[in-house]
Design a protein around this motif. Structure first.
Motif, PDB file in Angstrom:
ATOM      1  N   ALA A   9       0.841  -1.198   0.000  1.00  0.00           N
ATOM      2  CA  ALA A   9       0.000   0.000   0.000  1.00  0.00           C
ATOM      3  C   ALA A   9       0.879   1.251   0.000  1.00  0.00           C
ATOM      4  O   ALA A   9       2.005   1.237   0.524  1.00  0.00           O
ATOM      5  CB  ALA A   9      -0.911   0.009   1.222  1.00  0.00           C
ATOM      6  N   ILE A  10       0.366   2.315  -0.568  1.00  0.00           N
ATOM      7  CA  ILE A  10       1.036   3.613  -0.553  1.00  0.00           C
ATOM      8  C   ILE A  10       0.133   4.595   0.187  1.00  0.00           C
ATOM      9  O   ILE A  10      -1.045   4.748  -0.157  1.00  0.00           O
ATOM     10  CB  ILE A  10       1.320   4.127  -1.970  1.00  0.00           C
ATOM     11  CG1 ILE A  10       2.295   3.201  -2.696  1.00  0.00           C
ATOM     12  CG2 ILE A  10       1.869   5.552  -1.931  1.00  0.00           C
ATOM     13  CD1 ILE A  10       2.550   3.588  -4.149  1.00  0.00           C
ATOM     14  N   VAL A  11       0.691   5.249   1.202  1.00  0.00           N
ATOM     15  CA  VAL A  11      -0.052   6.254   1.967  1.00  0.00           C
ATOM     16  C   VAL A  11       0.591   7.607   1.716  1.00  0.00           C
ATOM     17  O   VAL A  11       1.800   7.781   1.902  1.00  0.00           O
ATOM     18  CB  VAL A  11      -0.051   5.935   3.469  1.00  0.00           C
ATOM     19  CG1 VAL A  11      -0.771   7.037   4.253  1.00  0.00           C
ATOM     20  CG2 VAL A  11      -0.715   4.583   3.728  1.00  0.00           C
ATOM     21  N   GLY A 134       5.524   7.200  -9.580  1.00  0.00           N
ATOM     22  CA  GLY A 134       6.707   6.450  -9.995  1.00  0.00           C
ATOM     23  C   GLY A 134       6.880   5.176  -9.191  1.00  0.00           C
ATOM     24  O   GLY A 134       7.243   4.118  -9.734  1.00  0.00           O
ATOM     25  N   VAL A 135       6.627   5.243  -7.886  1.00  0.00           N
ATOM     26  CA  VAL A 135       6.670   4.040  -7.038  1.00  0.00           C
ATOM     27  C   VAL A 135       5.597   3.056  -7.490  1.00  0.00           C
ATOM     28  O   VAL A 135       5.845   1.852  -7.626  1.00  0.00           O
ATOM     29  CB  VAL A 135       6.485   4.426  -5.557  1.00  0.00           C
ATOM     30  CG1 VAL A 135       6.297   3.175  -4.694  1.00  0.00           C
ATOM     31  CG2 VAL A 135       7.681   5.237  -5.064  1.00  0.00           C
ATOM     32  N   ARG A 141       4.733  -3.592 -11.927  1.00  0.00           N
ATOM     33  CA  ARG A 141       5.516  -4.576 -12.681  1.00  0.00           C
ATOM     34  C   ARG A 141       6.319  -5.496 -11.765  1.00  0.00           C
ATOM     35  O   ARG A 141       6.975  -6.430 -12.239  1.00  0.00           O
ATOM     36  CB  ARG A 141       6.435  -3.867 -13.676  1.00  0.00           C
ATOM     37  CG  ARG A 141       7.558  -3.063 -13.056  1.00  0.00           C
ATOM     38  CD  ARG A 141       8.403  -2.404 -14.134  1.00  0.00           C
ATOM     39  NE  ARG A 141       9.573  -1.758 -13.586  1.00  0.00           N
ATOM     40  CZ  ARG A 141       9.946  -0.525 -13.855  1.00  0.00           C
ATOM     41  NH1 ARG A 141       9.212   0.247 -14.652  1.00  0.00           N
ATOM     42  NH2 ARG A 141      11.049  -0.015 -13.332  1.00  0.00           N
ATOM     43  N   GLY A 142       6.267  -5.217 -10.452  1.00  0.00           N
ATOM     44  CA  GLY A 142       7.030  -6.007  -9.482  1.00  0.00           C
ATOM     45  C   GLY A 142       8.390  -5.395  -9.251  1.00  0.00           C
ATOM     46  O   GLY A 142       9.115  -5.103 -10.213  1.00  0.00           O
ATOM     47  N   THR A 143       8.736  -5.169  -7.987  1.00  0.00           N
ATOM     48  CA  THR A 143       9.974  -4.470  -7.691  1.00  0.00           C
ATOM     49  C   THR A 143      10.524  -4.948  -6.345  1.00  0.00           C
ATOM     50  O   THR A 143       9.977  -5.863  -5.721  1.00  0.00           O
ATOM     51  CB  THR A 143       9.738  -2.945  -7.674  1.00  0.00           C
ATOM     52  OG1 THR A 143      10.987  -2.270  -7.562  1.00  0.00           O
ATOM     53  CG2 THR A 143       8.833  -2.519  -6.531  1.00  0.00           C
ATOM     54  N   ALA A 150      16.559   3.138  -4.787  1.00  0.00           N
ATOM     55  CA  ALA A 150      17.340   3.781  -5.854  1.00  0.00           C
ATOM     56  C   ALA A 150      16.471   4.775  -6.617  1.00  0.00           C
ATOM     57  O   ALA A 150      16.927   5.881  -6.967  1.00  0.00           O
ATOM     58  CB  ALA A 150      17.898   2.723  -6.798  1.00  0.00           C
ATOM     59  N   PHE A 151      15.218   4.403  -6.881  1.00  0.00           N
ATOM     60  CA  PHE A 151      14.329   5.314  -7.605  1.00  0.00           C
ATOM     61  C   PHE A 151      14.045   6.574  -6.791  1.00  0.00           C
ATOM     62  O   PHE A 151      14.083   7.691  -7.323  1.00  0.00           O
ATOM     63  CB  PHE A 151      13.009   4.620  -7.949  1.00  0.00           C
ATOM     64  CG  PHE A 151      11.960   5.596  -8.418  1.00  0.00           C
ATOM     65  CD1 PHE A 151      12.097   6.243  -9.638  1.00  0.00           C
ATOM     66  CD2 PHE A 151      10.851   5.887  -7.628  1.00  0.00           C
ATOM     67  CE1 PHE A 151      11.141   7.161 -10.067  1.00  0.00           C
ATOM     68  CE2 PHE A 151       9.897   6.803  -8.044  1.00  0.00           C
ATOM     69  CZ  PHE A 151      10.044   7.437  -9.267  1.00  0.00           C
TER      70      PHE A 151
END
Length: 287
Positions: A9-11, A134-135, A141-143, A150-151
């Protein structure tokens, strides 16, 4: 562990000016900051829409103030997400601009364990939204944690953020003016071109009138980019839709292959500090 949009999840906080984040991405949540008109407190975007805010701002006898979310605000979101996601990534407004990062860290400690990771974005508004997108593209795509680190470091180092305001009054009264204080004492129709670096508002140039301000935006944009679908752009405005349209046309003319990932209105919290008429321009070349 491979991180994906299904297990991560992204908060965000509401200063990302991305109110429809959860509608677009089911794994997103937005924790609102607060705007205060006197003794009245409103949750950014939830209880105070941008349109209502700018209308009320015009009639307000005193400028509003803002307040960060409480640890409890973040904890409630973490507790909702924790059973459904293995990882919770929190991207907050720069810690030098707000105590929001600290509130999120406190909440992560209250939840316990290492499920939540709180990241200081060192930026704000649509620039924070671009970072989150971007995250998200990498999650889809799986990371890995290492690739995301790094991103994020690449983004913080390479992204561009420019904005211009009608007056420095709002930044000054909100205590967010930084080295741009040198531009205070507004001359007639002078538009300061400002940036944020390491969380501090810094001056780049003074120009006279909106036309020259946009000429400066164009020069900065063209000189630092090439035309590519990997060029990601964000635009934000405060009750100035015509300026948003002008920036969109600038991008479409100069870099037609670029992707405008977000075009938004500054919410009540960012709008309190920037003021009506502000326009922001954000871009970076994704790897």
């Amino acid at each position: 562990m491979t991180l994906t949009a299904e297990n991560t999840a992204i908060v965000l906080d509401s200063t990302a000016d991305f109110p429809d984040a959860q509608e677009r991405y089911p794994n997103f949540r937005v924790v609102p900051l607060y705007v205060l008109f006197g003794s009245e407190s409103f949750k950014d975007y939830v209880e105070m829409t941008p349109d209502r805010f700018y209308e009320r701002l015009q009639a307000a006898p005193e400028l509003p103030t803002t307040s960060q979310p409480t640890p409890g605000d973040f904890l409630a979101v973490f507790e909702e997400l924790a059973p459904r996601y293995e990882r919770i990534l929190v991207l907050t407004i720069s810690s030098t601009l707000s105590g929001t990062f600290g509130s999120a860290q406190t909440a992560a400690g209250l939840l316990g364990g290492e499920q939540v990771r709180v990241i200081d974005s060192r930026t704000v508004s649509a620039s924070l939204a671009l970072l989150a997108l971007g995250v998200q593209h990498r999650l889809e795509r799986g990371t890995s944690e290492e690739e995301l680190d790094a991103f994020i470091e690449h983004y913080q180092r390479e992204h561009h953020l420019l904005f211009t305001v009608n007056t420095l009054e709002y930044l000054a009264k909100g205590g967010r003016i930084g080295r741009a204080a040198a531009f205070a004492g507004n001359l007639l129709n002078v538009k300061p071109i400002l940036a944020i670096r390491d969380g501090e508002v810094i001056p780049l140039k003074k120009v006279r009138g909106n036309h020259k301000a946009f000429a400066e935006f164009r020069e900065q944009f063209v000189s630092t980019t090439t035309d590519s679908p990997n060029l990601k752009v964000g635009i934000a405005h405060a009750a100035a839709p015509e300026r948003e349209r002008a920036l969109r046309e600038l991008v479409e003319h100069e870099r037609p292959r670029a992707q405008i990932e977000i075009a938004t209105t500054l919410g009540a919290v960012v709008g309190t500090h920037a003021g009506p008429g502000t326009v922001g321009f954000f871009w970076f070349l994704d790897a």
